[in-house]
Design a protein around this motif. Structure first.
Motif, PDB file in Angstrom:
ATOM      1  N   PHE A   1     -27.888 -66.208 -47.745  1.00 42.79           N
ATOM      2  CA  PHE A   1     -27.743 -67.545 -48.355  1.00 42.79           C
ATOM      3  C   PHE A   1     -29.249 -67.894 -49.025  1.00 42.79           C
ATOM      4  N   GLY A   2     -30.451 -67.525 -48.011  1.00 44.55           N
ATOM      5  CA  GLY A   2     -31.681 -67.515 -48.686  1.00 44.55           C
ATOM      6  C   GLY A   2     -31.761 -67.053 -50.111  1.00 44.55           C
TER       7      GLY A   2
ATOM      8  N   GLY B   1     -31.651 -67.619 -56.103  1.00 44.00           N
ATOM      9  CA  GLY B   1     -31.127 -67.651 -57.361  1.00 44.00           C
ATOM     10  C   GLY B   1     -30.759 -68.946 -57.944  1.00 44.00           C
ATOM     11  N   LEU B   2     -30.175 -69.921 -57.138  1.00 42.61           N
ATOM     12  CA  LEU B   2     -29.632 -71.197 -57.735  1.00 42.61           C
ATOM     13  C   LEU B   2     -30.780 -71.954 -58.368  1.00 42.61           C
TER      14      LEU B   2
ATOM     15  N   VAL C   1     -19.370 -63.143 -55.052  1.00 45.15           N
ATOM     16  CA  VAL C   1     -19.691 -63.019 -53.680  1.00 45.15           C
ATOM     17  C   VAL C   1     -19.840 -61.592 -53.195  1.00 45.15           C
ATOM     18  N   VAL C   2     -18.582 -60.791 -53.621  1.00 43.20           N
ATOM     19  CA  VAL C   2     -18.547 -59.508 -53.249  1.00 43.20           C
ATOM     20  C   VAL C   2     -19.750 -58.806 -53.885  1.00 43.20           C
ATOM     21  N   ILE C   3     -20.130 -59.189 -55.068  1.00 36.72           N
ATOM     22  CA  ILE C   3     -21.370 -58.251 -55.398  1.00 36.72           C
ATOM     23  C   ILE C   3     -22.537 -58.561 -54.718  1.00 36.72           C
ATOM     24  N   ALA C   4     -22.650 -59.943 -54.369  1.00 33.28           N
ATOM     25  CA  ALA C   4     -24.018 -60.458 -53.591  1.00 33.28           C
ATOM     26  C   ALA C   4     -23.846 -59.553 -52.178  1.00 33.28           C
ATOM     27  N   ALA C   5     -22.728 -59.586 -51.607  1.00 34.57           N
ATOM     28  CA  ALA C   5     -22.772 -59.287 -50.300  1.00 34.57           C
ATOM     29  C   ALA C   5     -22.334 -57.716 -49.992  1.00 34.57           C
TER      30      ALA C   5
ATOM     31  N   PRO D   1     -37.982 -57.754 -58.591  1.00 31.46           N
ATOM     32  CA  PRO D   1     -38.135 -59.109 -58.740  1.00 31.46           C
ATOM     33  C   PRO D   1     -36.775 -59.655 -58.329  1.00 31.46           C
ATOM     34  N   PRO D   2     -36.710 -60.149 -56.995  1.00 30.63           N
ATOM     35  CA  PRO D   2     -35.423 -60.706 -56.390  1.00 30.63           C
ATOM     36  C   PRO D   2     -34.942 -61.995 -57.219  1.00 30.63           C
ATOM     37  N   ASP D   3     -35.807 -62.460 -57.998  1.00 31.20           N
ATOM     38  CA  ASP D   3     -35.412 -63.963 -58.745  1.00 31.20           C
ATOM     39  C   ASP D   3     -34.533 -63.274 -59.602  1.00 31.20           C
TER      40      ASP D   3
END
Lengths: 154, 501, 308
Positions: B4-5, B10-11, B126-130, B351-353
């Motif tokens: 979530f962080g 990203g948001l 969401v699947v990609i992210a998780a 670069p996580p952003d």
């Protein structure tokens, strides 16, 4: 009782057999290899045999069980539409996108039984202009806009 | 893991006015490109690459990603409206989507396509992210043997695409396989069935084949009837789905999303296969399978969702490994490298952003797609009110120019003409072209992986049964075969019985 | 006629230039063309439009370019495959790899790198060669297709080290790279994009196919250093025009391209690609093209590749 009771299946079977036979004939010069190290000729031959075998099965079933009769063949609309495409293909690189597109729309419109030449020309002109806008200016497709002997305009 | 962080980060990156603007521009461009057959997202992205040089990397990627899924949605639009599968994945959409359009339900078809894609895109993101890392490890387990078994399963499911005779469908698949292997043999480098034409050494072009078999043949068939004037029914029912339709399609969307998400991570046609697989599943699960091919809304909803989910998860190999799974991804790598970013595992960490900005922008892009396209549905449906005598020359023109642009070569136009003739013959003989197309797409992969598996195993055929994933898929294929053949034989017996009585 | 040509050359370029890329967007040739065309266009004062004309391993677009008017407004992004390898792969070619063209400038060359999966037992090229000698026909090397740089450099390695390996062809370097990363192959002499996986610890780089070490990977030895001489594979990229392109135009494009190659921006990006800047005169480029063409005759023959 007629011999061929399902003409569609019977003819389709013949068509598939023709494809299978052609594949076998053309592929006869391709190295076959072995089952464990297949050459480029292995797979085409399997497919050719399958087309021949299953195709004849389909033709046979067309003799045994009935089906609806074949609807009439109308070659005219198809030929006109494909002729218009042919004209475009021959003209595009030489007479440019505008002339080729106009010709395509005009010729293909003839296939309709509601053809009106004024309407066809007008709609052809509008469409030719939008083709130029989208494909030449928008997407940079390498085609001349106008006839090459007039400078091509690109 | 702080999912979530990261999403919040990203948001923060993606939801800047500037990036929203680029997401919008990309999606809009993609939709417009997608509606034109032939041209596809690849040349568009290639053309825009120099522009992205002046953009911040996140904005550049957001825009290019927008083009990618915009184009995949735009392809469905013309599949539904005018029976042109502009790209491989919309072949399935044509089957029931265009039938719906003819029955005046184009609005519902476009609507379910947009909403299904939207939902699938959200879930797949969401699947990609998780779950990206474990999914990549799964994808890497796929060697030639697994791919071969997957292709076998895919081909069997192609039989279900047709609603007529099983034998004809099988023959069309085999003919498709044969057409698919035209061109240079991957293993020996030998040109097969190319008739001395250099263009054919690359194989028969998909665009020319599809334009001919679907668009040209269909137009010829429509024109030969006096009623060709009224290809589309006059009474157009609502632009939206009804609540009943929504309840009908929701499970299909869920299943399609799941299939697409899983298959999308496989390189080479995974996303395409998922659309076909989803259609098969829906038809097999339906209470009345005979509705399929005649405008069944689940036949649009499932494959469209699968397709978009697959398009989304095909980012996983790129983002995790730096391996582009298709040409679009290869260009994305180019875009990243312009900005000194080596794609690969580092993208996720360094670069996580960037990574999370891209993830969130996928959400935004999918949202944009719906926002953009739902209002467009009204316009598209009005387009079908144009008299057919004016509409069909326009379709012919777009298909012809589209064939040319596929390789900037007139040869593709000749291919379209040839398949126009063949398509008309098929139509007259009651042979449906969709199974042929799947055979055409899978043919080269089937042969290539079969031979590669045997080269790697030094000729040991048991390799397909010794590997658990491969064996599972072959067993599934066998089960599917029984599902197909048994009813067909029963039907045949009934027919014979009816005739003899 | 000659005067007209001169007048034309003095005002060159007076309209946009097309650069034909005989491959689809996204590959190495396309990337090179797009990378060079923008700064080159700025210096020439006219836009350069990249035009993808893919087909038949680059032959379709290359033939098309050979037939263009030699006025400097249609250039070709030349590269290893169509000019040095395809003449041996295809029995009928619509162009002469040398005579149909006017060499303008050699831009850069890119080596292949011997890579093995991270979990591989081999930690050096010598270990690999020794194993291959003891176990003939056991190792699998991947490539992006018959006649690709990965295939031909694999053949070079087999010939130079006198070993027997099995070639496994893929449709493109991407899928081959995936199979290598996944450990389904033993080795590949891959192009520099594979270095991404080396950095990520999924592959090990054991040797490089250039004559000197590559600045992007300074601790990877050359095959010469390892005592396996003769494994030289450098994919080259250069601008050519149709045969008969006027001298003045050639010189002008050559001069500006050489200037572009010296800009820090290009130098930096070239290093990232693990490429080596070449530049130089049109004559040097012509000699290079001729010698490369000659060199690949034997390699292709040994590889057994034949497209038609």
């Amino acid at each position: 009782m007629p011999l061929i009771r399902n003409p569609k299946d019977f003819a389709a079977g013949l068509l598939f057999m023709a494809f299978g036979l052609a594949a076998l004939v053309i592929a006869r010069s391709y190295p076959l290899g072995t089952a464990s190290r297949m050459g480029p000729g292995y797979f085409p031959r399997i497919l050719g045999i399958l087309l021949l075998g299953l195709g004849s099965l389909l033709s046979l079933s067309g003799c045994r069980s009935g089906g609806e009769p074949m609807s009439r063949w109308h070659w005219r609309p198809l030929s006109i539409v494909l002729l218009s495409v042919l004209v475009w293909g021959l003209a595009a690189q030489w007479l440019g996108l505008v002339v080729a597109s106009l010709a395509l729309v005009f010729v293909s419109s003839v296939a309709s039984d509601e053809f009106g030449w004024r309407e066809a020309l007008l709609s052809g002109a509008i469409q030719a202009a939008s083709m130029v806008a989208v494909f030449i200016y928008g997407l940079g497709v390498p085609l001349p806009v106008w006839p090459v002997f007039l400078g091509g305009g690109r | 893991m702080d999912l979530f962080g990261n999403l919040a980060l990203g948001l923060g990156v993606a939801v800047t006015p500037l990036n929203l603007f680029y997401a919008f521009v990309g999606t809009l461009l993609g939709t417009l490109i997608g509606v034109l057959p032939g041209i596809g997202p690849v040349p568009t992205i290639a053309m825009l690459l120099p522009i992205t040089y002046y953009l911040p990397p996140v904005s550049a990627l957001i825009m290019l990603a927008g083009i990618y899924y915009g184009a995949s949605y735009g392809g469905s639009t013309n599949a539904i409206l005018v029976n042109i599968p502009g790209e491989i994945s919309s072949v399935v959409t044509v089957l029931d989507g265009h039938q719906m359009a003819r029955q005046g339900r184009a609005g519902a078809a476009l609507c379910v396509s947009a909403l299904g894609s939207f939902f699938a895109g959200y879930v797949a993101t969401v699947v990609i992210a998780a779950f990206a890392p474990p999914l990549v490890e799964l994808a890497l387990k796929f060697d030639a043997a697994e791919y071969f078994s997957l292709m076998v399963l895919g081909l069997l499911s192609a039989v279900v695409l047709a609603h007529g005779s099983v034998l004809k469908a099988i023959l069309m698949i085999i003919l498709g396989l044969l057409l698919g292997i035209v061109g240079t043999d991957v293993e020996s480098g030998m040109a097969r069935f190319s008739f001395e034409a250099p263009e054919l050494t690359d194989g028969i072009g998909f665009v020319g084949l599809a334009m001919g078999l679907f668009a040209f043949a269909e137009i010829a068939v429509n024109l030969e009837q006096k009623s060709g004037r009224h290809v589309f029914t006059e009474n157009v029912t609502g632009l939206w789905m009804t609540w009943a339709e929504f309840k009908q399609v929701f499970p299909a969307i869920l299943r399609g999303t799941a299939l697409g998400t899983m298959l999308g991570i496989l390189s080479g046609g995974g996303a395409t296969l998922s659309a076909f697989a989803s259609y098969t599943v829906e038809k097999k699960l339906a209470k009345d399978p005979s509705r399929f091919g005649k405008g069944a809304i689940e036949g649009v909803a499932g494959p469209e969702s699968a397709n978009n989910a697959g398009a989304q998860t095909s980012f996983i190999p790129l983002l995790r490994l730096g391996i582009p799974s298709n040409a679009v991804m290869a260009l994305m790598v180019g875009a990243l490298m312009i900005h000194n970013i080596q794609p690969g595992p580092q993208v996720m960490n360094k670069p996580p952003d960037l990574f999370w900005g891209l993830i969130v922008s996928m959400w935004i892009g999918n949202l944009m797609l719906v926002v953009l396209n739902l209002p467009l549905i009204g316009i598209w449906v009005k387009l079908l009110r144009v008299p057919y005598r004016l509409l069909y020359p326009a379709i012919v023109l777009i298909c012809t120019v589209g064939s040319y642009t596929a390789n900037n070569n007139v040869f593709e136009v000749w291919v379209a003409i040839a398949f126009g003739i063949l398509g008309y013959i098929f139509a007259k003989l009651g042979c449906e072209p969709a199974p042929l197309l799947l055979g055409f797409i899978l043919g080269p992969m089937l042969e290539e992986n079969l031979r590669r598996a045997l080269v790697l195993s030094r000729g040991d055929f048991t390799v397909f049964f010794r590997r658990p994933i491969s064996l599972t898929m072959l067993l599934m294929a066998a089960a599917l075969l029984i599902l197909i053949v048994v009813p067909a034989i029963r039907k045949k017996r009934e027919e014979v019985f009816v005739e003899e009585s | 006629m000659a005067l007209a040509g001169l007048a034309q050359a003095q005002t060159y370029p007076s309209k946009p230039i097309r650069m034909i890329v005989p491959f689809a967007p996204g590959g190495g040739v396309d990337t090179t063309a797009r990378m060079i065309s923008q700064p080159l266009a700025e210096r020439l004062g006219q836009p350069i439009a990249v035009e993808n004309r893919a087909g038949a391993g680059g032959n379709v677009g290359t033939e098309l370019a050979a037939r263009e008017k030699p006025d400097g407004y249609a250039l070709l992004m030349g590269s290893l495959s169509p000019h040095s390898v395809n003449p041996y792969l295809y029995s009928r070619l619509g162009f002469d790899p040398i005579k149909s063209f006017t060499p303008i400038v050699l831009l850069w060359t890119v080596p292949n790198i011997l890579v093995v999966p991270a979990a591989s037992r081999f930690n050096s090229a010598q270990e690999l060669v020794a194993y291959a000698k003891a176990n003939p026909g056991k190792l699998n090397f991947g490539s992006g297709g018959v006649g690709s740089s990965q295939h031909l450099s694999g053949v070079m390695l087999s010939t130079a080290a006198k070993i027997d390996m099995v070639h496994v062809a893929f449709k493109g370097a991407g899928p081959a790279g995936t199979a290598l990363v996944a450990g389904h192959l033993d080795l590949m002499l891959d192009t520099p994009p594979a270095l991404v996986h080396v950095a990520a610890g999924r592959l090990k780089a054991l040797a490089v196919t250039s004559k000197s070490r590559n600045p992007a990977i300074p601790n990877v030895p050359t095959f010469d250093e390892l005592g396996i001489p003769g494994v030289y594979m450098e994919v080259w990229y250069g601008i050519v025009g149709p045969a008969g392109t006027p001298r003045e135009i050639v010189n002008r494009v050559n001069k500006e391209a050489n200037a572009v190659l010296q800009t820090p921006e290009i130098k930096k990006r070239i290093l990232e690609f693990a490429a080596q800047i070449r530049g130089g005169t049109p004559e040097e480029f012509e000699q290079f093209m001729i010698s490369e063409l000659k060199r690949f005759a034997d390699v292709v023959k040994t590889s057994g590749a034949k497209a038609e």
